[in-house]
Design a protein around this motif. Structure first.
Motif, mmCIF file in Angstrom:
data_model
loop_
_atom_site.group_PDB
_atom_site.id
_atom_site.type_symbol
_atom_site.label_atom_id
_atom_site.label_comp_id
_atom_site.label_asym_id
_atom_site.label_seq_id
_atom_site.Cartn_x
_atom_site.Cartn_y
_atom_site.Cartn_z
ATOM 1 N N UNK A 356 47.515 38.466 42.766
ATOM 2 C CA UNK A 356 48.056 37.434 41.883
ATOM 3 C C UNK A 356 49.455 37.022 42.355
ATOM 4 N N UNK A 357 49.704 35.726 42.266
ATOM 5 C CA UNK A 357 50.987 35.186 42.766
ATOM 6 C C UNK A 357 52.199 35.818 42.087
ATOM 7 N N UNK A 358 52.085 36.068 40.782
ATOM 8 C CA UNK A 358 53.232 36.645 40.083
ATOM 9 C C UNK A 358 53.498 38.082 40.547
ATOM 10 N N UNK A 359 52.421 38.794 40.879
ATOM 11 C CA UNK A 359 52.612 40.157 41.421
ATOM 12 C C UNK A 359 53.331 40.078 42.766
ATOM 13 N N UNK A 360 52.930 39.103 43.575
ATOM 14 C CA UNK A 360 53.578 38.952 44.891
ATOM 15 C C UNK A 360 55.073 38.699 44.696
ATOM 16 N N UNK A 361 55.415 37.746 43.812
ATOM 17 C CA UNK A 361 56.823 37.387 43.619
ATOM 18 C C UNK A 361 57.620 38.571 43.067
ATOM 19 N N UNK A 362 57.029 39.323 42.130
ATOM 20 C CA UNK A 362 57.745 40.474 41.552
ATOM 21 C C UNK A 362 57.966 41.551 42.591
ATOM 22 N N UNK A 363 56.945 41.798 43.409
ATOM 23 C CA UNK A 363 57.107 42.836 44.440
ATOM 24 C C UNK A 363 58.134 42.399 45.487
ATOM 25 N N UNK A 364 58.149 41.110 45.807
ATOM 26 C CA UNK A 364 59.167 40.621 46.752
ATOM 27 C C UNK A 364 60.558 40.770 46.139
ATOM 28 N N UNK A 365 60.645 40.483 44.859
ATOM 29 C CA UNK A 365 61.940 40.587 44.177
ATOM 30 C C UNK A 365 62.480 42.019 44.238
ATOM 31 N N UNK A 366 61.570 42.983 44.179
ATOM 32 C CA UNK A 366 62.050 44.372 44.237
ATOM 33 C C UNK A 366 62.670 44.673 45.612
ATOM 34 N N UNK A 367 62.431 43.803 46.580
ATOM 35 C CA UNK A 367 63.092 43.933 47.896
ATOM 36 C C UNK A 367 64.171 42.863 48.079
ATOM 37 N N UNK A 368 64.659 42.317 46.970
ATOM 38 C CA UNK A 368 65.703 41.271 47.008
ATOM 39 C C UNK A 368 65.274 40.002 47.730
ATOM 40 N N UNK A 369 64.005 39.705 47.654
ATOM 41 C CA UNK A 369 63.509 38.466 48.270
ATOM 42 C C UNK A 369 63.147 37.508 47.142
ATOM 43 N N UNK A 370 63.835 36.377 47.087
ATOM 44 C CA UNK A 370 63.633 35.428 45.977
ATOM 45 C C UNK A 370 62.712 34.290 46.403
ATOM 46 N N UNK A 371 61.521 34.260 45.809
ATOM 47 C CA UNK A 371 60.606 33.126 46.010
ATOM 48 C C UNK A 371 60.166 32.659 44.634
ATOM 49 N N UNK A 403 65.325 36.340 57.633
ATOM 50 C CA UNK A 403 64.762 36.112 56.292
ATOM 51 C C UNK A 403 63.241 35.992 56.372
ATOM 52 N N UNK A 404 62.788 35.293 57.409
ATOM 53 C CA UNK A 404 61.338 35.136 57.592
ATOM 54 C C UNK A 404 60.707 36.504 57.861
ATOM 55 N N UNK A 405 61.371 37.294 58.706
ATOM 56 C CA UNK A 405 60.844 38.635 59.007
ATOM 57 C C UNK A 405 60.767 39.473 57.732
ATOM 58 N N UNK A 406 61.816 39.356 56.877
ATOM 59 C CA UNK A 406 61.819 40.125 55.624
ATOM 60 C C UNK A 406 60.685 39.676 54.722
ATOM 61 N N UNK A 407 60.484 38.366 54.671
ATOM 62 C CA UNK A 407 59.399 37.841 53.831
ATOM 63 C C UNK A 407 58.051 38.383 54.307
ATOM 64 N N UNK A 408 57.837 38.309 55.602
ATOM 65 C CA UNK A 408 56.549 38.753 56.154
ATOM 66 C C UNK A 408 56.346 40.251 55.872
ATOM 67 N N UNK A 409 57.399 41.040 56.073
ATOM 68 C CA UNK A 409 57.286 42.484 55.810
ATOM 69 C C UNK A 409 57.030 42.725 54.317
#
Ligand code: PLP
Length: 420
Positions: A356-371, A403-409
């Motif tokens: 789910x998209x919201x799960x993706x965004x929340x998990x990214x946020x836990x790594x300080x990645x804002x989408x 930033x792209x590398x962080x997003x992909x990871x």
């Protein structure tokens, strides 16, 4: 491009302890603020603040001059011939509402009274800001709201556009660049087609202005609107450009002080020109910030900005495409991507298979990645493409390869966690 952004250091948020190693990929929602802009606003508020167009004393006169000078700066920035065509407001949303209710509504009302049918044309990618006002007017005047299809590449289908325009079309309103798909529409060509049918054009430039030189004279649209905050300026400040010949027939839809030449208890005469659409007090701090943002971009120069963004956009798309579970909303053709990476790829919206998209965004946020996750104020577009939500990553000047590398990871981690 070296892997680091040469301009990241201009943005104080990245050195703030409150947001350690922030990876900001939500510039389509709002751009972060460079120190130059924050300083200019601070300076204005501390040392030059007064109300514009009101006082006869020097402090106020200086502010009036600032606002009037800002019209010239903005006009020059978007390739308009004169500051007289520039009106300040609170943002793209207000700009579109203003045009809808001050320019289009009288035309619709007139046709309605004469018993003539009307239609309004928009495209399938529009942000709600460029949909809801037209829905309201269509409902009020029993007009048909026609929607131009998009091609597989996510831009307006010009053949379909030509089919939809006719003698009863009262306006064509479309976005220069989609806030979901990141594709630029060929605005000049679209306005040329509309002109052949004598249809006035409104271009929503919210996502376009920060990505390359805008030239409203070349586009030859009737109106062009954008927001300062998507251009590294402050929120609450926006611009409506309009061909000045339209201003005379337009009645302000919001009323108040500063826009009248004469008033008594029964009637009012409005001032001429763009000021007529600026009732109340100007958001001077916003205008000051907008001018500073324009100067900041100018100092960097468009060629440098574009070179940086193109390389970055290409890297973003290539890296994401390598993920086996990556599902982009629109797949840019390799040819198009190679030819014009920025025009297709500064904003990408996608899903991860079975997550789910919201799960993706929340998990990214836990790594300080804002989408951003959701429908991005373009629910009908998502519906058209058969999904309810997407994750959106959008680039700004401060982003770089890391930033792209962080997003992909981060995406890989999220995918493994949710499906493993
Ligand atoms: C294409 C587009 N149009 C309009 C808007 C509305 O802009 P604002 O909220 O600044 O009025 C946005 C904001 O995301 C947008 O992306």
């Amino acid at each position: 491009m070296t892997s680091a952004s040469p301009w990241k250091q201009d943005f104080p948020i990245f050195s703030s302890h409150a947001h350690p190693s922030l990876c900001y990929l939500d510039s389509a929602a709002t751009c972060l603020t460079p120190k130059h802009v924050a300083d200019a606003v601070y300076h204005y508020q501390c040392y030059s603040h007064a109300n514009s167009h009101k006082g006869l004393y020097q402090l106020s006169a200086n502010v009036t001059e600032k606002v009037e000078h800002a019209r010239e700066t903005v006009a020059d920035f978007i390739g308009a011939t004169s500051g007289a065509s520039i009106s300040f407001n609170s943002g793209t949303t207000e700009g579109i509402n203003l045009i809808a209710f001050s320019f289009v509504e009288p035309i619709l009302s007139d046709a309605y009274k004469k018993g003539k049918p009307s239609n309004l044309v928009i495209s399938a990618v529009e942000h709600h800001a460029n949909l809801l006002p037209w829905q309201r007017l269509a409902e009020r005047y029993q007009a048909e709201l026609r929607v131009v299809k998009i091609t597989d590449e996510g831009i307006m289908d010009l053949a379909h556009l030509s089919q939809l325009l006719d003698n009863n079309t009262r306006v064509l309103a479309f976005s220069h660049c989609s806030n979901v798909l990141g594709r630029f529409n060929p605005a000049e060509q679209i306005c040329r087609i509309a002109k052949r049918h004598h249809v006035p054009t409104i271009v929503d430039g919210a996502q376009a202005v920060a990505h390359g030189k805008t030239n409203v004279s070349a586009i030859d649209c009737d109106f062009y609107v954008f927001s300062a905050h998507k251009l590294y300026g402050p929120t609450g400040c926006g611009v409506m450009y309009g061909k000045t010949e339209h201003f005379e027939q337009m009645r302000p839809y919001q009323l108040g002080g500063g826009i009248v030449s004469k008033v008594n208890f029964t009637e009012s005469d409005f001032v001429a020109g763009a000021t007529k659409f600026e009732p109340g007090s100007h958001h001077v701090a916003g205008i000051v910030g907008l001018v500073e943002a324009i100067e900041y971009l100018h100092d960097i120069s468009w060629p440098d900005i574009q070179q940086h963004m193109e390389k970055l956009a290409l890297y973003l798309n290539t890296s994401l495409n390598e993920l086996p579970y990556y599902q982009p909303l629109i797949v840019p053709s390799a040819k198009r991507l190679a030819a014009q990476p920025t025009e297709v790829a500064s904003i990408v919206s996608f899903r991860l298979k079975n997550v789910h998209c919201h799960d993706v965004a929340s998990l990214l946020d836990s790594n300080n990645i804002a989408v951003r996750a959701g429908h991005h104020c373009a629910q009908p577009l998502h519906e058209t493409l058969g999904v309810t939500a997407t994750v959106r990553a959008s680039l700004g000047l401060y982003n770089d390869f890391s930033d792209v590398d962080k997003l992909v990871a981060g995406l890989d981690q999220a995918y493994q966690l949710m499906t493993g």
